[in-house]
Design an enzyme around this catalytic site. Structure first.
Site, PDB file in Angstrom:
ATOM      1  N   SER A   1       0.875  -1.190   0.000  1.00 23.11           N
ATOM      2  CA  SER A   1       0.000   0.000   0.000  1.00 23.11           C
ATOM      3  C   SER A   1       0.901   1.226   0.000  1.00 23.11           C
ATOM      4  O   SER A   1       2.098   1.138   0.309  1.00 23.11           O
ATOM      5  CB  SER A   1      -0.889   0.033   1.253  1.00 23.11           C
TER       6      SER A   1
ATOM      7  N   HIS B   1       2.434   1.384   3.411  1.00 26.01           N
ATOM      8  CA  HIS B   1       3.589   0.510   3.636  1.00 26.01           C
ATOM      9  C   HIS B   1       4.807   1.034   2.854  1.00 26.01           C
ATOM     10  O   HIS B   1       5.949   0.934   3.312  1.00 26.01           O
ATOM     11  CB  HIS B   1       3.244  -0.937   3.243  1.00 26.01           C
TER      12      HIS B   1
HETATM   13  N1  USQ Z   1      -8.092  -8.369   6.592  1.00 25.18           N
HETATM   14  C1  USQ Z   1      -9.166  -9.247   6.482  1.00 25.18           C
HETATM   15  N2  USQ Z   1     -10.364  -8.851   6.994  1.00 25.18           N
HETATM   16  C2  USQ Z   1     -10.549  -7.644   7.608  1.00 25.18           C
HETATM   17  C3  USQ Z   1      -9.438  -6.772   7.736  1.00 25.18           C
HETATM   18  C4  USQ Z   1      -8.235  -7.168   7.214  1.00 25.18           C
HETATM   19  O1  USQ Z   1      -9.039 -10.338   5.931  1.00 25.18           O
HETATM   20  O2  USQ Z   1     -11.680  -7.345   8.029  1.00 25.18           O
HETATM   21  C5  USQ Z   1      -6.767  -8.779   6.085  1.00 25.18           C
HETATM   22  C6  USQ Z   1      -6.108  -7.779   5.145  1.00 25.18           C
HETATM   23  O3  USQ Z   1      -6.541  -7.946   3.815  1.00 25.18           O
HETATM   24  C7  USQ Z   1      -4.631  -8.090   5.345  1.00 25.18           C
HETATM   25  C8  USQ Z   1      -4.556  -8.545   6.789  1.00 25.18           C
HETATM   26  O4  USQ Z   1      -5.893  -8.836   7.195  1.00 25.18           O
HETATM   27  O5  USQ Z   1      -4.246  -9.160   4.525  1.00 25.18           O
HETATM   28  C9  USQ Z   1      -3.977  -7.509   7.732  1.00 25.18           C
HETATM   29  O6  USQ Z   1      -4.716  -6.307   7.623  1.00 25.18           O
HETATM   30  P1  USQ Z   1      -4.772  -5.263   8.825  1.00 25.18           P
HETATM   31  O7  USQ Z   1      -5.686  -4.165   8.445  1.00 25.18           O
HETATM   32  O8  USQ Z   1      -4.999  -5.966  10.115  1.00 25.18           O
HETATM   33  O9  USQ Z   1      -3.232  -4.773   8.876  1.00 25.18           O
HETATM   34  P2  USQ Z   1      -2.392  -3.889   7.881  1.00 25.18           P
HETATM   35  O10 USQ Z   1      -3.203  -3.199   6.872  1.00 25.18           O
HETATM   36  O11 USQ Z   1      -1.249  -4.728   7.376  1.00 25.18           O
HETATM   37  O12 USQ Z   1      -1.812  -2.767   8.839  1.00 25.18           O
HETATM   38  C10 USQ Z   1      -1.610  -2.960  10.256  1.00 25.18           C
HETATM   39  C11 USQ Z   1      -1.386  -1.598  10.863  1.00 25.18           C
HETATM   40  C12 USQ Z   1      -0.128  -0.978  10.272  1.00 25.18           C
HETATM   41  C13 USQ Z   1       1.041  -1.930  10.439  1.00 25.18           C
HETATM   42  C14 USQ Z   1       0.742  -3.311   9.867  1.00 25.18           C
HETATM   43  C15 USQ Z   1       1.800  -4.336  10.228  1.00 25.18           C
HETATM   44  O13 USQ Z   1      -2.517  -0.759  10.615  1.00 25.18           O
HETATM   45  O14 USQ Z   1       0.143   0.261  10.912  1.00 25.18           O
HETATM   46  O15 USQ Z   1       2.173  -1.410   9.791  1.00 25.18           O
HETATM   47  O16 USQ Z   1      -0.488  -3.799  10.459  1.00 25.18           O
HETATM   48  S1  USQ Z   1       2.069  -5.497   8.953  1.00 25.18           S
HETATM   49  O17 USQ Z   1       0.792  -6.114   8.602  1.00 25.18           O
HETATM   50  O18 USQ Z   1       3.023  -6.440   9.439  1.00 25.18           O
HETATM   51  O19 USQ Z   1       2.575  -4.741   7.807  1.00 25.18           O
END
Ligand code: USQ
Ligand code: NAD
Length: 405
Positions: A179, A182
């Site tokens: 994103s 990221h």
């Molecule tokens: N996801 C689902 N269902 C949902 C929400 C999310 O399946 O209702 C999936 C997303 O598609 C993704 C995963 O869960 O594949 C993680 O999403 P997320 O929103 O929990 O996390 P992400 O967008 O990656 O961001 C969060 C924090 C961010 C941090 C990151 C760590 O908001 O600040 O940098 O986690 S990491 O994931 O290791 O990059």
């Protein structure tokens, strides 16, 4: 030590500030309260009621006798930053102060630009201020595991040895972020590594996984010290969202197949990892990277766990695979190294049934506060204009936030 926590009004920054203050450090917070303003912009909020920064700091002093100094201002404002750092004279700077939501960064051009401007310029200002005012201070920067993406090989901690045409070198691990948010972290990492090299400053870049949990020794002292809990389609992370959906009797929103695997950690481990990084600083000129997470789960694994615990509580939880609004692999290899913090003494808290159970209790307690209209994902990676409610907004600042400033 004098420890400056940038972004100290946020989900992680506030508990971290109290934790370090309790350990006897002098803690200062820099925050421009923009996260609260972004809530006003999108009609989102924290499920847990949270106090203003001023009230939190006052209550902390009343309960513990410890002072946390608050500097309200923007990292992008260099004059403000210089004033705050000159007054506070930090030995270490913990930098949480960025726009942290991937969906927010993918709303449209304006939000992508806002994310990258805020994050990259803020961090660049901080690097200059450290170099000019306190070159021995240790910058502990929150990066993200998402900098690496999901390559079909093991993920190393920051660097990988490459053999190429008979020669070898230790090089930064390839970055394939998912994103514009990221990506901003990748740009930060490059800037920090370069600044360490040219100026001899020192930094730890913590590539952190997704954090869960609300309870730390300090947040539990009083409801007024609670930290925020996001669950909506823009700010809510996956486990938080599932817990709220379960509590409301809504199906859990697994995006696509659900094989998306990520690193996760308990908020108490975040606090400890940062303490560990501060206690064992890198040498002057060193740029080091730690992968900061304790366990890997696929998003379907997590849904199954929430379903199990929810059903045990009589909630009748169902799982719905909805079309993935993001562009990401829904099934993939994932094996990320994370030994450096363990070697330095981290003893992880695993995601236990007990923890998940207590997290769901908190959510059920605040169920009546949920804004149901914010639950479904509204930001689609394939679109450049998402969603209509954000289209005209120019990040309005709530009167309460203005008053505090
Ligand atoms: N996801 C689902 N269902 C949902 C929400 C999310 O399946 O209702 C999936 C997303 O598609 C993704 C995963 O869960 O594949 C993680 O999403 P997320 O929103 O929990 O996390 P992400 O967008 O990656 O961001 C969060 C924090 C961010 C941090 C990151 C760590 O908001 O600040 O940098 O986690 S990491 O994931 O290791 O990059
Ligand atoms: P948060 O949004 O709750 O807190 C960030 C804080 O920084 C907010 O209080 C905000 O007002 C402040 N801020 C933002 N831009 C600023 C600026 N220009 N000047 C001053 N203050 C500013 O986020 P969080 O969940 O506590 O995350 C903190 C950091 O950790 C972020 O950098 C995030 O990318 C990183 N991280 C978070 C997670 C997670 O699961 N929450 C996982 C990995 C990495």
């Amino acid at each position: 030590m004098n420890i400056l926590v940038v972004g100290g009004d946020g989900y992680l920054g506030w508990p971290q500030s109290m934790y370090l203050s309790k350990q006897g450090h002098d803690v200062g917070i820099i925050d421009n309260l923009t996260r609260r303003a972004w809530d006003v912009e999108g009609g989102t909020h924290s499920l847990t009621p949270i106090q203003t920064l001023h009230d939190r700091v006052t209550l902390w002093k009343k309960l513990t006798g410890c002072t946390i100094e608050a500097y309200v201002g923007d990292l992008q404002d260099y004059d403000f930053l210089v004033d705050a750092m000159t007054q506070f004279r930090p030995d270490a700077v913990v930098h949480f102060g960025e726009q942290r939501s991937a969906p927010y960064s993918m709303i449209d051009r304006k939000h992508a630009v806002r994310t990258q401007t805020n994050n990259v310029i803020g961090t660049l200002n901080l690097l200059y201020a450290i170099k000019d005012l306190c070159p021995e201070a240790h910058l502990v920067k929150l990066g993200t595991m998402g900098e690496y993406g999901t390559p079909n090989i093991d993920i190393e901690e920051g660097f990988i040895e490459i053999n190429h045409n008979g020669r070898k070198d230790l090089l930064p691990f390839p970055k394939q972020p998912g994103s514009f948010y990221h990506l901003s972290k990748v740009h930060d990492s490059h800037n920090i590594m370069f600044a360490c090299k040219i100026w001899g400053i020192r930094s730890t870049d913590l590539n952190q996984g997704v954090v869960y949990g609300l309870k730390t020794d300090e947040t539990q002292l009083d409801d007024g010290l609670a930290t925020r809990f996001d669950y909506d389609g823009v700010w809510g992370t996956v486990l938080n969202r599932y817990c709220v959906q379960a509590a409301l009797g809504r199906p859990l929103t697994v995006y696509g197949k659900g094989g998306q695997t990520r690193g996760f950690l308990d908020i108490r481990d975040t606090l400890r990892c940062i303490e560990i990084a501060i206690q064992s600083p890198p040498a002057q000129g060193e740029y080091r990277v730690f992968n900061q997470f304790t366990e890997q789960f696929s998003v379907l694994d997590l849904a199954n766990l929430v379903q199990q615990i929810g059903n045990r509580k009589g909630l009748n939880v169902t799982i719905n695979h909805i079309s993935d609004p993001r562009v990401e692999m829904e099934q993939h290899y994932y094996n990320a190294k994370h030994t450096k913090l363990l070697d330095l003494g981290l003893v992880p808290h695993d995601l236990s049934d007990v923890l998940l159970d207590s997290l769901m209790d908190v959510v059920v307690r605040h169920r009546d506060r949920v804004r149901e209209e914010t639950l479904m994902p509204q930001v689609n990676w394939r679109s450049t204009h998402n969603p209509s409610s954000y289209e005209t907004a120019e990040s309005p600042v709530a009167e309460s936030v203005k008053a505090e400033r």
